[in-house]
Enzyme design. Structure first.
Site, PDB file in Angstrom:
ATOM      1  N   HIS A 127      36.649  33.615  40.893  1.00 47.05           N
ATOM      2  CA  HIS A 127      37.866  33.553  41.711  1.00 47.05           C
ATOM      3  C   HIS A 127      38.455  32.149  41.527  1.00 47.05           C
ATOM      4  O   HIS A 127      37.720  31.190  41.277  1.00 47.05           O
ATOM      5  CB  HIS A 127      37.430  33.769  43.167  1.00 47.05           C
ATOM      6  CG  HIS A 127      38.530  33.843  44.165  1.00 47.05           C
ATOM      7  ND1 HIS A 127      39.148  32.726  44.676  1.00 47.05           N
ATOM      8  CD2 HIS A 127      39.105  34.903  44.782  1.00 47.05           C
ATOM      9  CE1 HIS A 127      40.056  33.106  45.569  1.00 47.05           C
ATOM     10  NE2 HIS A 127      40.042  34.424  45.644  1.00 47.05           N
ATOM     11  N   ASP A 204      28.926  31.153  45.144  1.00 47.90           N
ATOM     12  CA  ASP A 204      30.114  31.606  45.885  1.00 47.90           C
ATOM     13  C   ASP A 204      29.755  32.970  46.480  1.00 47.90           C
ATOM     14  O   ASP A 204      29.733  33.982  45.781  1.00 47.90           O
ATOM     15  CB  ASP A 204      31.299  31.689  44.907  1.00 47.90           C
ATOM     16  CG  ASP A 204      32.505  32.416  45.511  1.00 47.90           C
ATOM     17  OD1 ASP A 204      32.388  32.981  46.624  1.00 47.90           O
ATOM     18  OD2 ASP A 204      33.562  32.442  44.845  1.00 47.90           O
ATOM     19  N   GLN A 207      31.926  37.399  48.610  1.00 45.56           N
ATOM     20  CA  GLN A 207      31.706  38.858  48.644  1.00 45.56           C
ATOM     21  C   GLN A 207      30.230  39.177  48.854  1.00 45.56           C
ATOM     22  O   GLN A 207      29.886  40.232  49.390  1.00 45.56           O
ATOM     23  CB  GLN A 207      32.204  39.514  47.340  1.00 45.56           C
ATOM     24  CG  GLN A 207      33.662  39.234  46.984  1.00 45.56           C
ATOM     25  CD  GLN A 207      34.659  39.900  47.936  1.00 45.56           C
ATOM     26  OE1 GLN A 207      34.337  40.839  48.660  1.00 45.56           O
ATOM     27  NE2 GLN A 207      35.884  39.389  47.949  1.00 45.56           N
ATOM     28  N   LYS A 230      35.394  38.028  55.958  1.00 41.80           N
ATOM     29  CA  LYS A 230      34.984  39.189  55.154  1.00 41.80           C
ATOM     30  C   LYS A 230      33.749  39.862  55.757  1.00 41.80           C
ATOM     31  O   LYS A 230      33.310  40.905  55.306  1.00 41.80           O
ATOM     32  CB  LYS A 230      34.712  38.764  53.711  1.00 41.80           C
ATOM     33  CG  LYS A 230      35.952  38.201  53.017  1.00 41.80           C
ATOM     34  CD  LYS A 230      35.792  38.155  51.530  1.00 41.80           C
ATOM     35  CE  LYS A 230      36.669  37.128  50.861  1.00 41.80           C
ATOM     36  NZ  LYS A 230      38.022  37.586  50.579  1.00 41.80           N
ATOM     37  N   CYS A 368      43.355  36.891  42.346  1.00 44.30           N
ATOM     38  CA  CYS A 368      43.019  35.467  42.264  1.00 44.30           C
ATOM     39  C   CYS A 368      41.951  35.227  41.191  1.00 44.30           C
ATOM     40  O   CYS A 368      41.047  34.391  41.369  1.00 44.30           O
ATOM     41  CB  CYS A 368      42.547  34.914  43.611  1.00 44.30           C
ATOM     42  SG  CYS A 368      43.762  35.052  44.895  1.00 44.30           S
TER      43      CYS A 368
HETATM   44  N1  C6P Z   1      38.917  36.879  47.813  1.00 44.91           N
HETATM   45  C1  C6P Z   1      40.161  38.952  47.598  1.00 44.91           C
HETATM   46  O1  C6P Z   1      41.059  39.743  47.917  1.00 44.91           O
HETATM   47  P1  C6P Z   1      38.585  32.529  51.182  1.00 44.91           P
HETATM   48  O2  C6P Z   1      40.014  32.810  50.838  1.00 44.91           O
HETATM   49  O3  C6P Z   1      38.278  31.055  51.226  1.00 44.91           O
HETATM   50  O4  C6P Z   1      38.101  33.280  52.367  1.00 44.91           O
HETATM   51  O5  C6P Z   1      37.728  33.147  49.970  1.00 44.91           O
HETATM   52  C2  C6P Z   1      38.008  32.805  48.655  1.00 44.91           C
HETATM   53  C3  C6P Z   1      37.203  33.640  47.712  1.00 44.91           C
HETATM   54  C4  C6P Z   1      36.259  33.019  46.927  1.00 44.91           C
HETATM   55  N2  C6P Z   1      35.466  33.729  46.108  1.00 44.91           N
HETATM   56  C5  C6P Z   1      35.552  35.063  46.019  1.00 44.91           C
HETATM   57  C6  C6P Z   1      34.625  35.801  45.116  1.00 44.91           C
HETATM   58  C7  C6P Z   1      36.499  35.747  46.781  1.00 44.91           C
HETATM   59  O6  C6P Z   1      36.580  37.065  46.699  1.00 44.91           O
HETATM   60  C8  C6P Z   1      37.367  35.011  47.633  1.00 44.91           C
HETATM   61  C9  C6P Z   1      38.455  35.717  48.397  1.00 44.91           C
HETATM   62  C10 C6P Z   1      39.921  37.728  48.430  1.00 44.91           C
HETATM   63  O7  C6P Z   1      39.443  39.166  46.631  1.00 44.91           O
HETATM   64  C11 C6P Z   1      41.183  37.013  48.760  1.00 44.91           C
HETATM   65  S1  C6P Z   1      41.898  36.275  47.332  1.00 44.91           S
END
Ligand code: C6P
Length: 411
Positions: A127, A204, A207, A230, A368
């Protein structure tokens, strides 16, 4: 195929008031859980309860409400410690979410310990949050960013990864579960390999934390970050786990109140962990509601949730695979409940809008993960992602909805 899991989904659905919403005149089918999950009533109540009965600043006041807010706030830290199986609650830092967790480590650990010519390894399926902060660091330090390739099913090339590791590797940052492909990465094996060359490993878990049982001690990761929103908690709150010995060596992130022991105009000494890394008044209400979300998840049982989501994933995969002209993107052996797909002849943006017209929420676009999309030769995909409250009937509605989209677009 019948979804036969050990949890009462009808009762669980009752816990999520938003699932009663109508969208475009249709009952909402919410399949955008990888972006953010919906919130159970207990989380909404915890927020309401906090602002109605507890609101005060923490760690400071001498009064009843301050003590109550502090103890509820710190109870969440304990809950996260248990959720991740960290050794101590000093290893849990509150953040705004995964993005902030990664930026925090890049700006503190990274700035202090990464030097010119050092190598940082990430992967093709990251991401943007797990690319850009390391890129910024590499630019500043003249370090080198290396990228693990993936195969055609969307799995990491582990041989290539192991060949990349050397005494120049100082940090590996890897996604636990890909948000765009659903691939579950073998992070334990990757951490072991990185530790053999003394590199630290950041996972990370944006998910991963919602779909998998996380044991940071068994994984032996150095950092693990995830976002509350999430995992059925509010937005704007997340957690970063770091091994105590590493957090102790790190400089603070932000300067301000709370993170200090003593301040004079000549010199400041810093507070103990975890407070050294938490400057200013935090997001108290959302932290307190975070615990309600984690308790809710533990109450159902992560293993039961995972079994239910796996059954939905298998069912949806089978149904999607039978649609002509549709290709599933990401077919790794180990997958979480995220399915990306593309049509030969229908643009993902049209799929998203036409499903939304039928009350079905999915995400479309690059998720993203633009470098991944570029690697795949795609401008984007359509993505359906499932949570504990989703049902087989909803998958059927989604498939019927897709068939309508095809009819409209192909005529
Ligand atoms: N992915 C998706 O629709 P934040 O925005 O800080 O809560 O998480 C960022 C992030 C980082 N790593 C991974 C693997 C992610 O999936 C995400 C967030 C969302 O897939 C919003 S872009």
């Amino acid at each position: 195929m019948n979804i036969d899991t050990k949890i009462n989904i009808a009762a669980i659905r009752e816990d999520f008031p938003i699932l009663n919403e109508q969208v475009n005149g249709k009952a909402l089918v919410y399949f955008d859980n990888a972006a953010t999950s919906q919130k159970p009533q207990v989380v909404i109540d915890a927020l309401n309860q906090y602002y109605t009965h507890t609101n005060a600043n923490i760690h400071r006041g001498a009064h009843y409400l301050a003590a109550k807010a502090t103890s509820e706030y710190e109870a969440t830290r304990e809950a996260i410690k248990t959720f991740l199986n960290a050794e101590s609650s000093e290893e849990i830092i509150f953040t705004k979410g995964t993005t902030e967790g990664i930026n925090l480590v890049a700006a503190t650990y990274g700035r202090k310990f990464i030097k010119k010519g050092d190598e940082i390894i990430i992967s093709t399926m990251e991401h943007h949050s797990n690319i850009v902060p390391w890129q910024m660091l590499c630019e500043e330090k003249e370090a080198i960013l290396k990228v693990i390739p993936i195969n055609e099913t969307g799995e990491l090339d582990l041989d290539a990864y192991k060949n990349m590791l050397s005494d120049r590797t100082k940090l590996v940052s890897i996604v636990h579960i890909s948000n765009a492909l659903g691939t579950i990465n073998p992070v334990k094996e990757m951490i072991e390999a990185a530790h053999q060359v003394d590199a630290v490993v950041f996972v990370d878990g944006a998910q991963g934390a919602v779909h998998l049982d996380i044991d940071v001690q068994a994984l032996d990761c150095d950092f693990y970050a995830f976002s509350g929103h999430k995992v059925y908690a509010p937005t704007g709150i997340g957690a970063l786990y770091g091994k105590k010995a590493i957090l102790e060596k790190m400089p603070p992130y932000h300067g301000g109140g709370e993170m200090i022991k003593e301040v004079s105009f000549e010199k400041t000494t810093y507070n103990e962990l975890p407070f050294k890394i938490e400057a200013g008044t935090p997001n108290i209400g959302d932290v307190i509601a975070f615990k309600a979300a984690l308790d809710y998840v533990q109450g159902i049982g992560k293993a039961h949730i995972a079994a239910h989501e796996k059954a939905l994933l298998d069912y949806a995969t089978q149904q999607l695979a039978a649609i002509e002209g549709l290709r599933i993107v990401g077919t790794a052996k180990e997958k979480a409940s995220v399915i990306s797909f593309v049509f030969e002849d229908i643009h993902h943006a049209d799929v998203g809008v036409l499903l939304d017209n039928q009350g079905i929420a999915i995400r479309t676009g690059h998720h993203c993960a633009q470098p991944l999309m570029k690697h795949l030769g795609l401008s984007g995909t359509s993505r359906a992602s499932f949570a504990v409250y989703n049902t087989q009937e909803e998958v059927d509605q989604f498939i019927t909805g897709l068939k309508k989209v095809i009819k409209m677009m192909r005529g």
